[in-house]
Design an enzyme around this catalytic site. Structure first.
Site, PDB file in Angstrom:
ATOM      1  N   TYR A 128       0.839  -1.287  -0.055  1.00 31.89           N
ATOM      2  CA  TYR A 128       0.024   0.000  -0.102  1.00 31.89           C
ATOM      3  C   TYR A 128       0.917   1.249  -0.094  1.00 31.89           C
ATOM      4  CZ  TYR A 128      -3.204   3.566   1.772  1.00 31.89           C
ATOM      5  OH  TYR A 128      -3.855   4.825   1.867  1.00 31.89           O
ATOM      6  N   LYS A 179       0.820   4.110  -2.835  1.00 32.46           N
ATOM      7  CA  LYS A 179       0.405   5.510  -2.763  1.00 32.46           C
ATOM      8  C   LYS A 179       1.572   6.395  -3.049  1.00 32.46           C
ATOM      9  CE  LYS A 179      -2.855   6.728  -1.480  1.00 32.46           C
ATOM     10  NZ  LYS A 179      -4.217   7.117  -2.045  1.00 32.46           N
TER      11      LYS A 179
END
Length: 301
Positions: free
Chosen positions: A158, A162
């Site tokens: 993640y 991002k």
């Protein structure tokens, strides 16, 4: 404030749903992008219709699967047909994962990048030709403090996704200013309440390798990481503050919007590091003679 036509991705829950409702209450025409509107997210669609009716606002749901070029093309075509224009695109769709980095397969990394990063490229390629033709627009990117703030363990896929999305946003920003298109990057902190990020996070496909971590020297780390994040968050932290920040940026006059807006109750350090990085970027543009690309200009077609 001028009424804007706005599309927001990933609007079935969390920041997306909160932002769609806040912007609609501010008087904008808001399209809440949701995938599988007649299936798993049918209730979210019904809730949007109820909210729109009860609050007398113009909030509409639209089928928008951000990993499908065809879905995006159809969704944006519908917006342009109904509203005649598109003023703001908000890149919010995303998915989280939690577990030891090694235990995620390469295919899982690719899937997460598809949702968090490639989705923004699909949307931009559908939306930007219209904005460039009009010579105006606003692109809002919902980033994460994890891109440059504290990065606790077990969130590698993640965090990487991002960070990649944030990097794409920064590059796009300077390539759109001469078209009259403005960029705003919103940087939320780790909100552990009010969203489904952690509750619906993905887990490693290689469960045997994950067990080697969780049953070995890293036993207890997942629980400590999650408890620690929750403890850092002030008791009054409200995920709705992200929606409020986005609405405030949308309401600002052209050319006056901040490049970044941090909404981080836990103060994990991202604002400090981003401040340095953004100043270095601005200085580089000045040194190479392209300082004008740092600010949007009115485009004359």
């Amino acid at each position: 404030m001028e009424k804007q036509v706005i599309v927001i991705t990933g609007a079935s829950s969390g920041f997306g749903a909160l932002t769609a409702r806040t912007l609609a209450k501010d008087g904008h025409i808001v399209y809440a992008g949701i995938r599988d509107t007649v299936g798993r997210n049918a209730k979210a669609v019904a809730d949007i219709a109820t909210f729109s009716r009860d609050n007398n606002v113009d909030l509409r749901s639209i089928e928008l699967d951000v990993v499908s070029d065809a879905s995006i093309a159809a969704g944006i075509a519908k917006v342009l047909e109904e509203a005649g224009r598109l003023d703001v695109i908000i890149h919010n769709a995303g998915h989280m994962s939690f577990g030891p980095a090694e235990a995620f397969t390469p295919e899982q990394y690719a899937e997460l990048f598809d949702i968090n990063v490639l989705s923004t490229q699909r949307m931009n390629r559908a939306v930007l030709p219209h904005m460039r033709k009009r010579g105006k627009g606003l692109v809002v990117w919902v980033s994460s403090s994890s891109t440059r703030g504290g990065t606790p363990p077990y969130l590698a896929p993640y965090f990487a996704a991002k960070a990649a999305m944030d990097s794409v946003a920064v590059s796009y920003a300077s390539e759109l200013t001469r078209w009259g298109i403005e960029t705003a990057i919103i940087v939320p902190g780790a909100f552990t309440k009010g969203t489904n990020h952690f509750a619906h996070s993905g887990s490693p496909a290689d469960t045997a390798r994950a067990a080697e971590y969780n049953g070995g020297p890293y036993k207890g780390v997942p629980e400590q990481a999650l408890q620690g994040l929750a403890a850092l968050e002030p008791i009054d932290a409200d995920a709705g503050s992200v929606a409020t920040a986005i609405a405030e940026v949308v309401a600002m006059p052209f050319g006056k919007r901040p490049f970044r807006t941090h909404v981080d109750p836990s103060e994990d350090g991202a604002e400090v590091v981003n401040g340095v990085a953004d100043r270095v970027r601005a200085e580089m543009f000045r040194r190479i003679g392209l300082e004008d690309l740092l600010k949007p200009a009115v485009h004359q077609s």
